[in-house]
Structures are given as C-alpha cells and as structure tokens.
Write a protein that holds these residues in place. Structure first.
Motif, PDB file in Angstrom:
ATOM      1  N   GLU A  88      12.652 -23.127 -14.178  1.00 33.29           N
ATOM      2  CA  GLU A  88      11.557 -23.346 -15.112  1.00 33.29           C
ATOM      3  C   GLU A  88      10.252 -22.914 -14.460  1.00 33.29           C
ATOM      4  OE1 GLU A  88      11.856 -27.489 -15.705  1.00 33.29           O
ATOM      5  OE2 GLU A  88      13.902 -27.405 -16.493  1.00 33.29           O
ATOM      6  N   VAL A  89       9.364 -22.319 -15.247  1.00 28.73           N
ATOM      7  CA  VAL A  89       8.064 -21.866 -14.747  1.00 28.73           C
ATOM      8  C   VAL A  89       6.960 -22.452 -15.621  1.00 28.73           C
ATOM      9  CG1 VAL A  89       6.578 -19.875 -14.277  1.00 28.73           C
ATOM     10  CG2 VAL A  89       9.044 -19.716 -13.870  1.00 28.73           C
ATOM     11  N   GLY A 121      13.906 -14.979 -11.092  1.00 32.09           N
ATOM     12  CA  GLY A 121      12.907 -16.027 -11.231  1.00 32.09           C
ATOM     13  C   GLY A 121      13.054 -17.082 -10.156  1.00 32.09           C
ATOM     14  N   GLU A 124      10.101 -17.124  -5.188  1.00 31.37           N
ATOM     15  CA  GLU A 124       8.709 -17.499  -5.437  1.00 31.37           C
ATOM     16  C   GLU A 124       7.894 -16.346  -6.018  1.00 31.37           C
ATOM     17  OE1 GLU A 124      10.391 -18.191  -2.716  1.00 31.37           O
ATOM     18  OE2 GLU A 124      10.007 -20.232  -2.023  1.00 31.37           O
ATOM     19  N   ALA A 127       8.610 -15.914  -9.765  1.00 27.88           N
ATOM     20  CA  ALA A 127       8.077 -17.059 -10.506  1.00 27.88           C
ATOM     21  C   ALA A 127       6.559 -16.980 -10.619  1.00 27.88           C
ATOM     22  CB  ALA A 127       8.493 -18.360  -9.823  1.00 27.88           C
ATOM     23  N   GLU A 131       4.186 -16.648 -13.968  1.00 29.33           N
ATOM     24  CA  GLU A 131       3.088 -17.574 -14.236  1.00 29.33           C
ATOM     25  C   GLU A 131       1.781 -16.819 -14.475  1.00 29.33           C
ATOM     26  OE1 GLU A 131       1.290 -21.744 -12.429  1.00 29.33           O
ATOM     27  OE2 GLU A 131       3.224 -20.977 -11.745  1.00 29.33           O
ATOM     28  N   ARG A 265       2.642 -19.583  -2.785  1.00 29.99           N
ATOM     29  CA  ARG A 265       3.761 -20.505  -2.881  1.00 29.99           C
ATOM     30  C   ARG A 265       4.706 -20.280  -1.704  1.00 29.99           C
ATOM     31  NH1 ARG A 265       6.162 -20.712  -8.735  1.00 29.99           N
ATOM     32  NH2 ARG A 265       3.933 -21.115  -9.063  1.00 29.99           N
TER      33      ARG A 265
END
Length: 275
Positions: A88-89, A121, A124, A127, A131, A265
């Motif tokens: 999930e993002v 995804g 990092e 993802a 985002e 991240r």
C-alpha cells in the motif's frame, strides 16, 4: 518441472544489482526479504557453478551468503503467492498480483504480475515514485517512462488521468511484462518498446518524465530528459541513495530544472523537478 529457490543474505544496496545479474542466469522471479532476496529458477536452468562465480564476484564488495533448495512443481505457485504480498502507498494505492482479491478501499488498484521485471512497488524507490505521482496533475498529460520494468509507473500515470504514456526498457522480458501489465490494468494508452533514451524521438515533448533507474544513468541522461520536457513539465527520479541526491540535484539544475519535491526512505531518495 521443479523450481530452485535461492535465498541470498546481502545488504539492501546490493539487492537490485543481484536481481539483474540473476535474471541473466535465467532466474524468473524475485522476492525482497528482510535478509536480502529470494530468487526462483527452473531446476533445468540452474547452474551452481555460475551462481558460485557470481557470489565470488560480489563477496569482495559486501558480506553475502546463500543457500538453495528444490521446490516441487505443485508447491511453486503456493510459495510465490505466500511471499508476494500486496503493498500500500499513502493509503491510496494498492499494488497486488492477479491472485490477490481487489480491495475497494483504495482509489488506485494496481495489478502487477512482475515475472522477471523489477518495480512491484515493494522497493522504496518505486513506492516513493508512486507517492510523488499522487502529488502531480496527470490529467490529459503525455508521459515518458524511462527504464519501465513492470510498467507500474506508466500504469499509475494513466490511472491518474494521463492521455498517453510511452515506456521503454532495454530488456526484452521487461518490455513483454510491461505490455502484459498494461493490458491487465486496461491501459491501451501505454506504448512500450525495447530500447534506450537514444531511441526516443528528440523532437517529441512530454509533460511528465519518470526515471527510476540508478545514479550513473541519471547523471548521464538528465539533460536529455530535460530537453524532452515541455516548459512547466515535471521530472520524477529515483533509484539512488540519499547521499547521491546533491549530485543528482546539481545535474538537474545545470539542465535548467528546479527542485520541487524530495522524499527519503531507508536511505533511498526520490526527487521531483520542474522545468
């Protein structure tokens, strides 16, 4: 036919390059783990000597250990599905494989069957790129996805309202996978070809350029990406460590871009630039 499961213990900074190297040896699928990664190859394609040579190549640069075992054919899908979990993002995006049930709580349902391609995804860098995409307007825009892998970023662009996306990758299997994933996500607006940035028509211009590759490629190609952008366009980049961000940012500034966003991240970085 049985599969071999290879379990590699290695630092995260070497996971991506090892996946690329193992793909050259015939490994079909990869799962990143807390210890490193798991890789899967048909038993008939497994070469213990080539694997040992590969490990020897990298043990001079990092601590690395491995073990492998045989998976019965009937357990292969079960093993893959057990290890490959949806991600999930930002509470808005869910990336899943075809064997996972959809979840209507998420605004964007991304159906990605990765095969040998990278960009599920889970990493990092991917993802963070997703985002970043949530924060920019794609409506009616044209998009270029550089080194597209699974095609996940181009698919996200279309789901965000982009009019069309051109994606490319140097690897034939990645191109095939991106086309399959585009079809799974009902994204006929995506065109995928095998090649490099040199194969993109230099007279074309794009509203958004996406490049999740690596430091050296970005430093070499950012001026090309900048030239391909419309004035006011957006460049999103990732695939490098936080300590490399100043070099990436300086190269973009020299190419006439202005930094407009940054994410960090687990020591990985992603930058957003505007032309």
């Amino acid at each position: 036919m049985n599969y071999i499961e290879l379990q590699v213990t290695v630092s995260p900074e070497f996971s991506d390059i090892l996946m690329a190297e193992l793909a050259e040896l015939g490994y079909e699928s990869f799962v990143e783990t807390e210890e490193g990664l798991n890789a899967y190859v048909l038993e008939s394609d497994f070469d213990a000597s080539a694997l040992a040579d590969l490990v020897t190549k990298y043990e001079r640069q990092t601590a690395i250990a491995y073990q492998f075992s045989t998976l019965e054919k009937q357990n292969w899908n079960e093993e893959w599905e057990r290890n490959y979990q949806p991600i999930e993002v930002a509470g808005l995006v869910r990336v899943r494989a075809s064997f996972h049930k959809p979840d209507e709580r998420y605004a964007y349902d991304m159906l990605i069957n990765p095969k040998m391609s990278f960009g599920t995804g889970h990493h990092e860098t991917t993802a963070m790129m997703l985002e970043h995409q949530l924060a920019i307007d794609h409506t009616g825009k044209t998009v270029l996805d550089v080194g597209s892998g699974t095609g996940i970023l181009a698919i996200m662009a279309i789901k965000r309202g982009a009019a069309k996306a051109l994606a490319f990758d140097i690897e034939e299997w990645a191109v095939e996978n991106a086309r399959e994933n585009a079809e799974l996500n009902h994204c006929p607006q995506i065109e995928v070809f095998q090649g490099t940035i040199a194969d993109v028509d230099p007279t074309n211009r794009y509203d958004v350029v996406l490049a999740n590759i690596n430091r050296n490629v970005l430093l070499a190609e950012i001026p090309l990406y900048a030239n391909l952008l419309h004035t006011g366009g957006t460049l999103l980049v990732s695939g490098f460590y936080e300590h490399d961000s100043p070099d990436i940012e300086q190269k973009a500034i020299e190419a006439g871009l202005t930094i407009s966003g940054k994410q960090i991240r687990n020591q990985w970085a992603s930058l957003r630039f505007t032309k």
